[in-house]
Design a protein around this motif. Structure first.
Motif, mmCIF file in Angstrom:
data_model
loop_
_atom_site.group_PDB
_atom_site.id
_atom_site.type_symbol
_atom_site.label_atom_id
_atom_site.label_comp_id
_atom_site.label_asym_id
_atom_site.label_seq_id
_atom_site.Cartn_x
_atom_site.Cartn_y
_atom_site.Cartn_z
ATOM 1 N N UNK A 1 5.136 10.658 1.546
ATOM 2 C CA UNK A 1 5.163 9.330 0.655
ATOM 3 C C UNK A 1 5.172 8.403 1.924
ATOM 4 N N UNK A 2 4.361 7.351 1.903
ATOM 5 C CA UNK A 2 4.576 6.387 2.770
ATOM 6 C C UNK A 2 4.168 4.999 1.870
ATOM 7 N N UNK A 3 5.191 4.031 2.372
ATOM 8 C CA UNK A 3 4.838 2.564 1.522
ATOM 9 C C UNK A 3 4.760 1.645 2.605
ATOM 10 N N UNK A 4 3.765 0.832 2.984
ATOM 11 C CA UNK A 4 3.668 -0.346 3.653
ATOM 12 C C UNK A 4 3.668 -1.722 2.833
ATOM 13 N N UNK A 5 4.238 -2.759 3.419
ATOM 14 C CA UNK A 5 4.416 -3.949 2.817
ATOM 15 C C UNK A 5 3.894 -4.974 3.936
ATOM 16 N N UNK B 1 5.837 1.967 6.877
ATOM 17 C CA UNK B 1 6.656 3.106 6.561
ATOM 18 C C UNK B 1 7.928 2.379 6.041
ATOM 19 N N UNK B 2 8.010 1.514 5.016
ATOM 20 C CA UNK B 2 9.250 0.940 4.302
ATOM 21 C C UNK B 2 10.298 1.843 4.072
ATOM 22 N N UNK C 1 7.255 6.004 12.416
ATOM 23 C CA UNK C 1 8.378 5.413 11.770
ATOM 24 C C UNK C 1 8.393 4.135 11.243
ATOM 25 N N UNK C 2 9.639 3.632 10.900
ATOM 26 C CA UNK C 2 9.503 2.104 9.958
ATOM 27 C C UNK C 2 9.344 1.442 11.336
ATOM 28 N N UNK C 3 8.524 0.330 11.098
ATOM 29 C CA UNK C 3 8.229 -0.531 12.238
ATOM 30 C C UNK C 3 7.690 -1.791 11.626
ATOM 31 N N UNK D 1 0.763 -1.065 0.103
ATOM 32 C CA UNK D 1 0.014 -0.117 -0.050
ATOM 33 C C UNK D 1 1.134 1.123 -0.010
ATOM 34 N N UNK D 2 0.695 2.067 -0.936
ATOM 35 C CA UNK D 2 1.338 3.282 -0.925
ATOM 36 C C UNK D 2 0.677 4.510 -1.165
#
Length: 1000
Positions: A929-933, A954-955, A989-991, A873-874
């Motif tokens: 910009x936020x990207x999740x995987x 937040x990859x 943050x990235x988690x 998801x971006x």
């Protein structure tokens, strides 16, 4: 009845559609309909040789078909009406769709998902494919089925699903002014907060089958919002016994940090969730159950701004515990009836709530919020008519209490920059919201020559109560001064204080009751080939009652209004094949009633002014308190409380005159196009104008205030200049002062033994013309404005091995009302607003906050090598606007353009007012910009599945600032968190979240 209404609507719209009736596609339209679909397995592979049987709900008019090698099937020559579909194949569980409407000349499309099973155990439901176009309604509703987006990485709360909707984000839907503008529902019944409006319950994502987000082009069945309707459809048991246990963990070791040195902020350091649910039959084919429970623990850490180490965090963390439970029974006494009964309980607990990097942890709050909610529903679905009745409600009691109790005062340091608090929280809150509501609806489908007509009528009723008590702990707050030499103070040693100011009042006491009543009629009329018209009317009545806080009188009716919302829509199936559809809709949508609209009605006495005394008596104990009577008995120029005080006016109120419930006028145009069976594109344009915005209005405001121009601002203690955004001394173009105090100042200067020059810009001759005669009423605010234009384009595809969705939205939101009502200046402060406070009109027109100008979203899910499945998801936003502001407080001294000090008395009456220093929306946040995987691995052992998952949020490691300090009041060079623009919050943050699910 429906035929009579149809004729009436026909006469009204015949002239508008006469040109369209002659289209070639219309002339060839058939009088029967069809059903087409595809049969797939849970993994998405097509299933051949499946038997599909369609029949009327009573079993009549059966037809059968077999899926081909590509899983496709079609059933044609079906009379219009409601049908039941059953799909069977050896080695799979039976699938059923209890109700599907077939329309003459159209092909209804379904997607059948069969679950593998060695025996015929139970049934599962068929669903309509997400790429289907609904040409029966002008509504652009978004139904986000949890099963369809299970591989999309997202938060573990149901409300986070709103982030998948184009042009919206959690809380802010289609330009709405926050949660308060939305109508939150469970299974179609409103459960909004009766005091502040908006979301009150947030069900677990494992408890819901789908989240329905509607409001664009909605018919008369829907109301109570100016943003959108957020409806959580709860899960129901079936003949198939299902159970699952889950655990999800975000650990400190898998969480990064976005807080920079010497920066305020708060970040989740731990999230741990244990949940379980079970569903199945009690009596097969008759009685089903669903049970669910969850325990969620979270910890949030904040930086320590008092240690020499710039990256230290406080050893004390905010600790959240959320206990949730739900039970639901579903009874099907016959083929046409369904009865649901649901009860649930949540208990939200927080330790160290509102902890930050500045205040003593002892000033945090302990929060308890136990809530019980319930729902009861009955629906009957016949061949041509349906009936539905539902009841739902909740009761809650929330407390937000200081750890030292009600009798210990807080200690707030009177200092330049931000003012830290010690010893105890300044205020404690006790709140009791409760609500109960219900609705009934009846619909009937009738065939017409060349088409059909569906009529829907219904009624809704909601009643709610809200009690709020906000009290100042100890009845007062000590504000010791810094030592002018060391610039320090010991907050715990009152005997070392050189002197202490004190603050009093500011309490809130609200006892309110609200009621919404609605009646509606909505018609879906298809009498012209390829055209459907959707006229509707919704009558609403909104009422609000208040009980005076001082007990001076009985409960009284504070506000009441009734109105009719017209709605009209048109759908044109251009090709007659349900693959290219144009929709248009216009209508009014009134907001649901909540106490925030009328709690400033005269007689409620809900808000109390604040008093600030610059001086206090000698103290030896910081916990020492005085009653107001003791304070007044200890007034002294040198040894007691200061003879004069500054009062912040918070209790503005007025009689209610011509009250009208706020509403939004909405026009929507859309185009939907299918490209084959698996692709769908949509373009929509939405125009929304908020009207009848309610608030306080001083009808003599412009005659009650006078301007003083070219004002510079300095700190009261150390005389340092307050700096603007360019690090230069702040100059306020204009401050509007009360004529009452301006006149007193001129009289005082003239009466002095040695007369002083009058305030710059005025003469003693002005004394006779200056008047101050407030005439405050609670009414519709003249000139209040909020307007949104939004253009959205989206594409979606459903392939065998993957699904993809992408959207882009442009939003232009402008006006002078940042919140839901005309109160407040910046949308966050709930003050009397610019209708009363002349200073709050300065620069108040422009681009409104909380809605980005551009919004890009895309998500994809599917199968991966090695037996893995996953999703991405971006989202990118840019153009979220803000503007700097200044708040007038006793901490500052003001100087005119000749550098002469202005008397403090000039600013009495406007203390606490805010001024937008620049035009609203003059600045904007940078792009974000936020990207999740997400990855999943399924392991099967007999009848059990174990699913291991990993979500990387937040990859890309974005550290974008999403909230800044927007005031100049806190600026001081030795406190970097106080300067204008200092970060208050960055994106999470990235988690990494690790999950395990075991299911049957």
């Amino acid at each position: 009845m429906s035929h009579t209404l149809s004729v009436g609507w026909t006469l009204l719209i015949a002239s508008a559609c006469s040109l369209l009736t002659s289209s070639p596609a219309a002339a060839q339209r058939a009088q029967t309909g069809a059903v087409a679909g595809i049969v797939v397995s849970e993994a998405g592979a097509t299933v051949s040789d499946a038997t599909i049987v369609i029949s009327r709900p009573d079993g009549s008019q059966p037809q059968a078909a077999t899926s081909g090698s590509n899983g496709a099937f079609q059933l044609s020559s079906l009379d219009p009406g409601l049908y039941r579909i059953v799909a069977r194949r050896i080695g799979f569980r039976e699938a059923t769709l209890p109700s599907l409407r077939v329309i003459a000349g159209r092909t209804s499309e379904v997607r059948v998902t069969l679950t593998a099973s060695p025996t015929q155990l139970s049934t599962v439901e068929i669903r309509v494919t997400p790429t289907t176009i609904d040409a029966t309604t002008s509504e652009l509703a978004q139904r986000i089925a949890v099963a369809e987006v299970a591989l999309v990485p997202m938060g573990r709360d149901a409300a986070s699903l709103v982030d998948l909707v184009p042009g919206s984000k959690k809380g802010f839907v289609w330009g709405g002014a926050g949660d308060a503008a939305n109508n939150y529902q469970i299974d179609g019944v409103s459960i909004n907060h009766p005091g502040t409006g908006g979301e009150f319950l947030s069900p677990s994502i494992d408890w819901i089958e789908a989240l329905e987000v509607r409001g664009l082009g909605s018919g008369a069945e829907y109301g109570g919002f100016q943003g959108g309707i957020i409806n959580a459809v709860t899960r129901t048991g079936t003949n198939a016994w299902k159970a699952a246990i889950r655990t999800n963990l975000i650990a400190p070791s898998t969480t990064a940090s976005n807080i920079s040195p010497n920066e305020e902020g708060a970040e989740q350091s731990l999230r741990r969730e244990y949940s379980a649910d079970m569903a199945g039959p009690i009596i097969r084919d008759r009685l089903f159950y669903f049970l669910g429970g969850a325990v969620i623990d979270r910890r949030v850490q904040v930086p320590d701004l008092f240690t020499p180490e710039v990256d230290d965090v406080r050893p004390v963390e905010q600790e959240f515990r959320d206990l949730r439970g739900i039970g639901k029974l579903t009874l099907r006494p016959g083929p046409f009836d369904r009865i649901d009964a649901l009860v649930g309980h949540t208990d939200a607990r927080v330790e160290n709530a509102e902890l930050n990097g500045l205040n003593d942890p002892a000033t945090a709050l302990r929060v308890r919020s136990p809530t019980t909610f319930y729902e009861l529903g009955w629906s009957r679905s016949g061949v041509t008519s349906t009936f539905d009745a539902r009841l739902a409600g909740f009761q809650s009691k929330e407390t937000r209490l200081g750890y030292e109790g009600d009798n210990v005062p807080g200690v707030q340091i009177f200092t330049p920059g931000r003012q830290p608090v010690f010893q105890n929280a300044v205020f404690s809150d006790r709140v009791k919201p409760a609500s109960i509501g219900g609705n009934v609806s009846w619909s009937r489908l009738d065939n017409l020559p060349g088409g059909s007509n569906r009529l829907v009528v219904g009624a809704e009723l909601t009643r709610g109560t809200w009690e709020k008590d906000r009290t100042r702990n100890g009845g007062m707050t000590w504000q010791p001064y810094l030592d002018p030499t060391t610039r320090t103070v010991n907050p715990a040693r009152a005997d070392t204080w050189l002197d202490a100011a004190s603050e009093w009042g500011g309490s809130i006491h609200i006892d309110a009751e609200v009621e919404d009543v609605a009646l509606y009629v909505q018609d879906y009329l298809n009498f012209v080939p390829n055209l459907t018209f959707t006229p509707g009317l919704r009558y609403g009545r909104w009422s609000g009652w208040l009980t005076p806080a001082d007990g001076s009188s009985e409960r009284f009716l504070a506000a009441r209004h009734q109105a009719v919302d017209p709605r009209i829509g048109m759908i044109w199936d251009v090709t007659g094949k349900n693959d290219f559809v144009l929709k248009a809709h216009w209508g009014w949508y009134h907001q649901a009633m909540s106490a925030l609209f009328f709690d400033r009605a005269e007689g409620a006495n809900a808000y109390e002014n604040e008093r600030f005394y610059f001086q206090g008596p000698p103290l030896t104990d910081s916990r020492r308190v005085y009653t107001p009577a003791e304070r007044d008995a200890n007034i002294g120029t040198f040894t007691g409380f200061s003879p004069t005080f500054v009062e912040t006016i918070l209790n503005e109120a007025g009689p209610v005159e011509n009250y009208r419930q706020p509403y939004v006028e909405q026009a929507v145009l859309s185009l939907e196009k299918r490209f084959g069976p698996r692709w769908k594109a949509e373009i929509s344009f939405t125009n929304r104008v908020n009207k009848d915005i309610v608030g306080l209005v001083d009808r003599n405001r412009d005659q009650n205030y006078s301007p003083i121009t070219g004002i510079t601002v300095r700190d009261r203690i150390f005389f340092s200049a307050v700096l603007d955004t360019d690090a230069r001394p702040l100059v306020l173009d204009t401050i509007w002062v009360s004529n009452f105090f301006l006149r007193q100042d001129l009289i005082s200067r003239r009466s002095n033994l040695f007369p002083l020059p009058p305030t710059k810009g005025y003469t003693y001759a002005d004394i006779d013309r200056l008047t101050f005669n407030p005439d405050i009423v609670l009414t519709t605010v003249p000139g209040a404005r909020r307007k949104m234009n939004q253009l959205t384009a989206s594409v979606r595809t459903e392939q065998e091995n993957y699904s993809w969705f992408g959207s882009v939205s442009y939003t232009n939101l402008q006006g002078n009302v940042a919140g839901l009502t005309g109160f407040g200046t910046v949308g966050a402060d709930f003050t009397a607003g610019p209708g009363v406070r002349r200073n709050e009109r300065t620069n108040f027109e422009g681009r409104l906050p909380n809605i980005p100008a551009f919004d890009f979203k895309s998500w994809m899910t599917g199968s991966l090598p090695g037996g893995l499945t996953g999703g991405v998801f971006a989202a990118m936003t840019l153009g979220e606007y803000f503007a700097p502001s200044f708040r007038i407080t006793p901490r500052f001294r003001f100087y005119d353009s000749d550098a002469r000090i202005l008397a403090d008395s000039l600013f009495l009456g406007i203390i606490g007012q805010s001024i937008l220093v620049e035009e609203r929306g003059s600045r904007k946040y940078p792009a974000n910009l936020n990207v999740d995987l997400r990855l999943e691995k399924r392991i099967t052992a007999g009848s059990f599945n174990a699913v291991v998952s990993g979500d990387l949020f937040n990859a890309t490691g974005s550290a974008a600032i999403i909230e800044r300090n927007l005031t100049f009041n806190d600026a001081t060079t030795n406190d970097p968190t106080s300067v204008f623009g200092a970060p208050r919050r960055r994106v999470a943050p990235m988690r990494l979240q690790i999950g395990l699910r075991i299911e049957h």
